[in-house]
Every structure is written in C-alpha cells, then in structure tokens.
Write an enzyme that holds these catalytic residues in place. Structure first.
Site, PDB file in Angstrom:
ATOM      1  N   GLU A 103      -6.759  -7.645  -0.700  1.00  0.00           N
ATOM      2  CA  GLU A 103      -7.341  -7.662   0.910  1.00  0.00           C
ATOM      3  C   GLU A 103      -8.973  -7.428   0.656  1.00  0.00           C
ATOM      4  O   GLU A 103      -9.264  -6.214   0.479  1.00  0.00           O
ATOM      5  CB  GLU A 103      -6.756  -6.507   1.527  1.00  0.00           C
ATOM      6  N   GLU A 124       0.674  -1.150  -0.021  1.00  0.00           N
ATOM      7  CA  GLU A 124      -0.030  -0.008  -0.083  1.00  0.00           C
ATOM      8  C   GLU A 124       1.028   1.293   0.078  1.00  0.00           C
ATOM      9  O   GLU A 124       0.607   2.234   0.841  1.00  0.00           O
ATOM     10  CB  GLU A 124      -0.968   0.013   1.133  1.00  0.00           C
TER      11      GLU A 124
END
Ligand SMILES: *[C@@H]1O[C@H](CO)[C@@H](O)[C@H](O)[C@H]1NC(C)=O
Ligand SMILES: *[C@@H]1O[C@H](CO)[C@@H](O)[C@H](O)[C@H]1NC(C)=O
Ligand SMILES: *[C@@H]1O[C@H](CO)[C@@H](O)[C@H](O)[C@H]1NC(C)=O
Length: 722
Positions: free
Chosen positions: A248, A179
């Site tokens: 995710e 991320e």
C-alpha cells in the site's frame, strides 16, 4: 497428417503452458514463469465503481503503466446472510478479475477477509458479530471456522474458474489477514496463535501462488510480509530470501465526514516510489489507484461517501492530472531499468551531504542509476561518472543507462488541468415532499425494553436509525412553567449522530467524529404541562472498520439521559422503560422505489417542505446527453441518504463542515495525512456521484431522505469535466 500434427502441437502447447506456469519468489522479486519482474500495481475495489466503469478503469490503469490490479474481497457484500452468497452487479468478482485478465494485467487478490478499507465493519458481515461466543481476529474457534470457510470459498471459486496464474489465469498473489501485527501486539499470545493459524490455513489452500501478509513482521514462511505506508524505503522483509514489497503506497488519504479533503502532491508520491525502488524494492501497489465511491451504506464509521483518495484516477473514473501522467512517466522510467534492477543489488555512494547514487550495474551494458537529493529545501548539482546532474529538492533522477537522466520525480511536465463541476443545462428538479412524523411511544412496530439498549443489537445494521422514545409527564405545578427556565435535557450516546425531537419538533442535533464517535447533547427543551413525547433518533454513520475487538464497540444512546431543572431536581431517565423503533418510516415503505413512493401522499408547490426534518423528496429527470460523469450538488442539504431509481448512491451530509486548518502545502518534506488539506470550513462532501449506468434515458426517480432539514431547491445535477 499436417492437421493432426497441428492438433498435437496445440494440445502440447496448452499442456506445457499449464504445467510451466508458475509464480514464485526469491530474495529479489516475484518470479512469473521463472522470470524476475518489477511489478507496478494499483488498487481498484470492484464494489466502489460500477461494472460498466470497470473496463475503462482497468484500461486507464494499464495505460498508466501498471502490471497488476489489486483488490480486496468484500465479505459482507458477498455473504449478506450466513450461507447466502451474492456475486452479482458490483459484487461480480469473477467478472472483474476476468476483465483484468482480458486487458492483459495480473491480479493481486487480497482476500482478508478482514479488509479494513474504510469499509463498513472492515468487511465483516454484521451477523458474524452475533455468532455465539465469537471473538474477531483472535484464536477463537467460531471465528476461525467462519473466516476459514469464507477464505476457502473464495479460493475454490477462483480455482474453479482457472483464475490462478499457474492455471492460466491472472492471479499472481493472494493476501490473508490485513495489517494484523498491531492488534496482535495488543492481544498477545492468542493473537500470535491466530496469526499462525491464519498463515497455515491460507497456505493449506494450495492456491499455487504466493501469499502475503501486510504489516505482519512475524509472517510465517513461506508467506511474504510486506509494507504499507506513505514511505517504505527502509522496510526489510523478515527473511533475506523474501522480496521487498510495498502493498500500500498511500496515494492520498481518506475523507471523513467532518474532515477537510486530503491530497498528496505527486512529486512526493513519485519520490517515495523511486526511493523504494532504489533501495531494492521490486513491487509497489498504489492504494488507491482508483478509490471510487462508497455507495449505499458501505462506508466505514464516519467515512464519507466519496472514496476519491486523491488517486491517479478520480472518483468519477477520470484521470487526475498531473498525477496520472507523471506516475505513468515514472513507471516507464522504472521499466527501462528493469533488467538491471532484477539482476543485482545496488551500490550506494554519497554524492554530497544529502545526495546519493544508487547504481544497479551488472555486466558491461546493464546499468541503471538513481540519483537522489534528500534535501527538503535546496536543489543540488551532483557529479556522477564525470557528468553533472541538477537535482530538485526532495527528488530522485532516474538514469536507465547510467548516463541520461530521463525522469526526475519533482519535475512535473505532465499537463496540470483541473476537473470541475459544471451545471447540467436543461435538467431542473420539480420536487415533491413527504414529511414523516417523529416516532413516538405506542407506534406500530415499536417495542419496549427496560433501560437503554445498544443500537446495533437491535438494528443489525438493517438501518442507520434507531428511535429511542419515552413520554414525560409534567405536573402543572412545575416551577419552570412559570419562571420560563426550561429544563435541560442531557443525552450521552456512543454515536454517531442524534436528532432530539420534543413533541414531534426537532429540538436539536449532535454528532461525533472519526476520532471520537461519542456525542453529548445538552440543551433546553420545550416541555409543557401534561404528557410530552421525547423521541431521540440515533443514527449510525457506518460501522467501525478497524481496531482491537471492534466487534465489541457499541453505538447508540447508552446514557446517561437526564432532565434537569424540575421541582424534584434531576431526573435520571436511563433506567426508565423506553420504546424503540428500528428505521425511519420511509425506509419501511421503500419510498425510494417507484412502487413504494406511491404509498404516501406527496405535496409540492407552495406546500413543499423546506428545512423540515424527516422529509423525503422526490423528482424525476431525464438523462443528460454525453458521457461526462454526473454528480448531485447537495450544498443546501443537511444529513440523509440519496437514491437513484431505487439504488442508494450513499449518505449525504453537507451540513457536516470540515474542521481543521488548510495550510499551503509544499511537496518537499515528509508527508502525512494532515499536511495537505483543502476545503476547511466547507462541507466535507458537497458532490455525490451518480453513475451513468444507473440512469434510464428518461423518467429517472431521484429520492432524497433528509433527516435534519434542508432546501432541496438548491440541489442540482452537475457534470464533471475540464
Ligand atoms: C493441498 O495439498 C496438500 C498436499 O498435496 C493436500 O494434502 C491438501 O488436501 C490440499 N488442500 C486443498 C484444500 O486442496
Ligand atoms: C539491498 O539488499 C541487500 C541484500 O539484502 C542488502 O545488503 C542491501 O543493503 C540492500 N540495499 C539497499 C540500498 O537497501
Ligand atoms: C441483544 O439482543 C438480544 C435479543 O434482543 C438480547 O437477548 C441480548 O441481551 C442483547 N444483548 C445486548 C448486549 O444488549
């Protein structure tokens, strides 16, 4: 001759399987040995459970219809000091991967090594911060050397054990960084250069399996950029020759100390996954499938010890219903569609104002359809290929043959039973206590410095605690001694929690929270004529695990510290000479171990300390019969840490009650982490997991350090059961 042939065959067979094993990708899917696959994956982080739990967790994941287990790699667990590696116990990564392989599942290894993960310091070892000149996650030589070194170490360990799929192992995917795009955007050029370097470094390690970068829009080829979030149906990879992957799928949300317990209805979770699949998605990973426990001091800043995450397998390793079964049924339905899903792109047609059909049709007998109703309030009856279908609000029906709707995401037929905490009969604790004195100026092992010191720079996170101590001389002619208007002490701290001791007595506490770790203590303090001992116990509650340059974030009392209401006005004590002491006394004495606990004199019976700060409690107990998972109900305690047979099960903090409003929550409509909460006004975390495998049949040593004061006679051992 026959024998020789067989040997030759076996030799050839194994040789062929080695050279033909491959993992690649195309615009549609990940290909394993040349075959397109729909892959269903779930996150299970190995240090968040015990090795004894692993086989069962993996089996439950398999039974739940998963193909892949995903885990991060936890650098600070593996390299506690530079060059000194640890891969045992809960950190036995190789063993974990081999167990996944044994169960016949694949592995997605997210090396990071920045992992965020609500894990202490985002997975970075604290020593890394003190490498001279280092800047985390940026185009910085020192950082790149360290990160490259650790990544290479992990990759070569995997290679040495033949764990990559083309070597005959289970690892089909790897991840570098995590991320990063938001941080990159804030940092600018140096961030971009670093992201490029990370990509090239990873690819240069020749893992023979694809790499992904999640939330990394500009991921360099051949790395696949992937989506993380509550929903990802509108995500597209940065190149049309990369598959659409969701690394995710947030199955719930984290629990923070001070927060209420978040949960995500399975109807919405299944809806999100079905929408992703009907929009070309071919890889989904539940984050988390089993969240587990932040044992010891492994949790990130203000993250609770429980990392349950409302996952399909609960913190204790039991299936959560109806979540687990409903998702298993979803997975079965998706797998029945697999031949169609991997062959063609969907044709999308409208079936109404808020309804659509996504049809994957290839040839005359390969057809799968997804009928979606996006309406948040109303059911819909739609006509598809001359048949009528009823669609619940906010749901998708799956038709693996384009005829029979075998699954609807909002129609939950799985059993809905609730696991509760039931007292264990026959186990009562006979407590003994030891109360340590507040530290003060001149203590052994204390040191002095001018001004207020940043906490981590002193503790290096070897303890949560740092004492800040000074003596204050009050002249007999101070007005407040006569008029009774006590002086006011103000302490400003960068976090995370504070106990103020005046002449050895706890005067008050203050603490921050996840959003704002800073705290300010303002209160009257009971000073007397002569020398007064001010001892401030600052405690960290995990280190930050995310953010731009989180290596530069401070903790501890940075001031100002002032005393108001004296004859001469306000005293600014910030630049005084302060004494410091790292940790609390019982830590230095290892009171949580059998050996260490014999070094002090414990009291019990009427002398047992109740509601006294800085108190250690110990008791022994026998392991209860049966296999139900165990927990400690800590409802009457304040803030501290718990050990079983010398192993820390984590920080307890039931005194920190959940703020916010807990509303009735409807599955339909967009979910966010504040939508579905329970336990407002209750302790954020009341129960603390005691792994069965940490217990002996008899004579288990339970030790609790209570920093703020609590009543240990209210602690009980409970079983988690139906
Ligand atoms: C990866 O492969 C390239 C090309 O064969 C080679 O030059 C390089 O040394 C290899 N790197 C590693 C870490 O094996
Ligand atoms: C599926 O992928 C194709 C090719 O990239 C694209 O044209 C199409 O719009 C996608 N369909 C959906 C529903 O996302
Ligand atoms: C950290 O501690 C070291 C040694 O104790 C000291 O030299 C240094 O100035 C400190 N740095 C900060 C930022 O406080």
């Amino acid at each position: 001759m026959w024998k020789a042939n067989m040997f030759l065959c076996m030799f050839l067979f194994s040789w062929i399987s080695v050279v033909t094993g491959s993992v690649s990708y195309d615009s549609k899917t990940i290909l394993i040995n040349g075959k397109r696959r729909i892959l269903l994956s779930g996150s299970i982080h190995y240090p968040r459970s015990t090795p004894e739990m692993w086989p069962d967790l993996i089996q439950k994941a398999k039974d739940g219809g998963l193909d892949v287990i995903e885990t991060y790699v936890f650098w600070n667990g593996h390299e506690p000091s530079p060059g000194k590696y640890y891969f045992e116990g809960r950190y036995d990564l190789i063993q974990f991967i081999k167990l996944v392989q044994k169960a016949g599942l694949y592995v997605h290894l997210r090396i990071g090594p920045f992992v965020c993960a609500e894990w202490n310091f985002g997975g970075f070892p604290v020593w890394l911060k003190y490498v001279p000149g280092i800047v985390f996650r940026q185009d910085n030589e020192q950082f790149k050397v360290a990160m490259g070194g650790f990544t290479q170490k992990i990759v070569s360990m995997m290679k040495a054990e033949n764990l990559f799929e083309p070597q005959g192992g289970p690892i089909i995917l790897a991840q570098i960084e995590n991320e990063y795009e938001l941080v990159e955007f804030e940092i600018g050029k140096s961030g971009k250069d670093y992201a490029e370097w990370a990509a090239k470094m990873a690819v240069g390690l020749n893992t023979s399996v694809p790499w992904v970068m999640c939330k990394q829009e500009d991921a360099l080829d051949p790395i696949i950029n992937t989506c993380n979030g509550f929903y990802c149906e509108n995500f597209t990879p940065n190149k049309n020759y990369k598959p659409k992957m969701w690394t995710e799928v947030w199955s719930g949300w984290l629990l923070e100390f001070g927060g209420a317990l978040p949960y995500r209805p399975v109807e919405d979770l299944a809806f999100a996954v079905a929408r992703f699949i009907q929009n070309n998605g071919t890889f989904v990973n539940y984050y988390m499938y089993h969240g587990g426990t932040n044992f010891g001091r492994t949790s990130g800043r203000f993250i609770a010890t429980s990392y349950d995450y409302d996952a399909p397998i609960d913190e204790y390793g039991l299936v959560r219903e109806p979540k687990w079964s409903h998702l298993r049924d979803l997975h079965k339905a998706i797998k029945l569609c697999e031949p169609a899903l991997v062959s063609v792109n969907p044709t999308v047609t409208s079936l109404g104002k808020n309804q659509e059909a996504h049809v994957f049709e290839s040839g005359s007998n390969t057809c799968a359809a997804f009928l979606a109703n996006y309406d948040q309030e109303n059911s819909a009856t739609v006509t598809f290929r001359n048949m009528q279908y009823d669609l619940l609000p906010w749901s998708v029906s799956i038709l693996p043959d384009c005829k029979n709707a075998i699954f609807n995401t909002a129609k939950v037929s799985a059993p809905n039973f609730h696991m509760g905490m039931v007292p264990v009969n026959g186990v009562t604790f006979s407590w003994q206590s030891y109360t340590e004195a507040a530290a003060s100026v001149g203590d052994k092992k204390s040191f002095t410095a001018g001004g207020l010191k940043e906490q981590l720079n002193s503790t290096w996170d070897n303890s949560d605690y740092l004492w800040y101590m000074t003596d204050v001389n009050i002249e007999a002619n101070e007005g407040f001694l006569k008029n009774g208007q006590l002086p006011i002490l103000t302490v400003e701290s960068a976090g995370h929690a504070l106990g103020v001791f005046i002449n050895g007595q706890l005067s008050g506490t203050a603490y921050g929270n996840l959003k704002n770790p800073n705290l300010k203590f303002i209160d009257k303090v009971n000073l007397r004529a002569g020398t007064n001992k001010i001892s401030l116990l600052s405690s960290a509650v995990g280190l930050p695990n995310v953010g731009k340059h989180f290596e530069q974030w401070n903790i501890g009392i940075l001031g100002p510290v002032t005393l108001k209401g004296l004859n001469s006005g306000i005293w600014d004590m910030s630049r005084w000479t302060w004494s410091y002491k790292i940790g609390v006394e019982g830590e230095a004495l290892s009171l949580y171990t059998a050996k260490g606990s014999s070094s002090v004199k414990w009291v019990d019976g009427p002398a047992l300390a109740i509601k006294k700060p800085l108190t250690w409690y110990k008791a022994t107990f026998g392991s209860p019969q049966g296999n139900d998972p165990l927990a400690l109900d800590m409802k009457t305690m304040g803030k501290g840490e718990i050990w079983i047979n010398g192993n820390s099960i984590g920080r307890h903090w039931p005194a920190n009650k959940a703020f916010g409003t807990c509303n009735q929550c409807n599955y339909a409509g967009f979910f966010n982490e504040n939508k579905c909460l329970y336990g407002c006004g209750q302790p954020s975390q009341r129960w603390y997991h005691v792994p069965r495998s940490w217990l002996y049949p008899t004579g288990n040593l339970l030790v609790v350090f209570e920093g703020w004061g609590g009543d240990p006679t209210g602690i009980s051992l409970v079983r988690r059961t139906k």
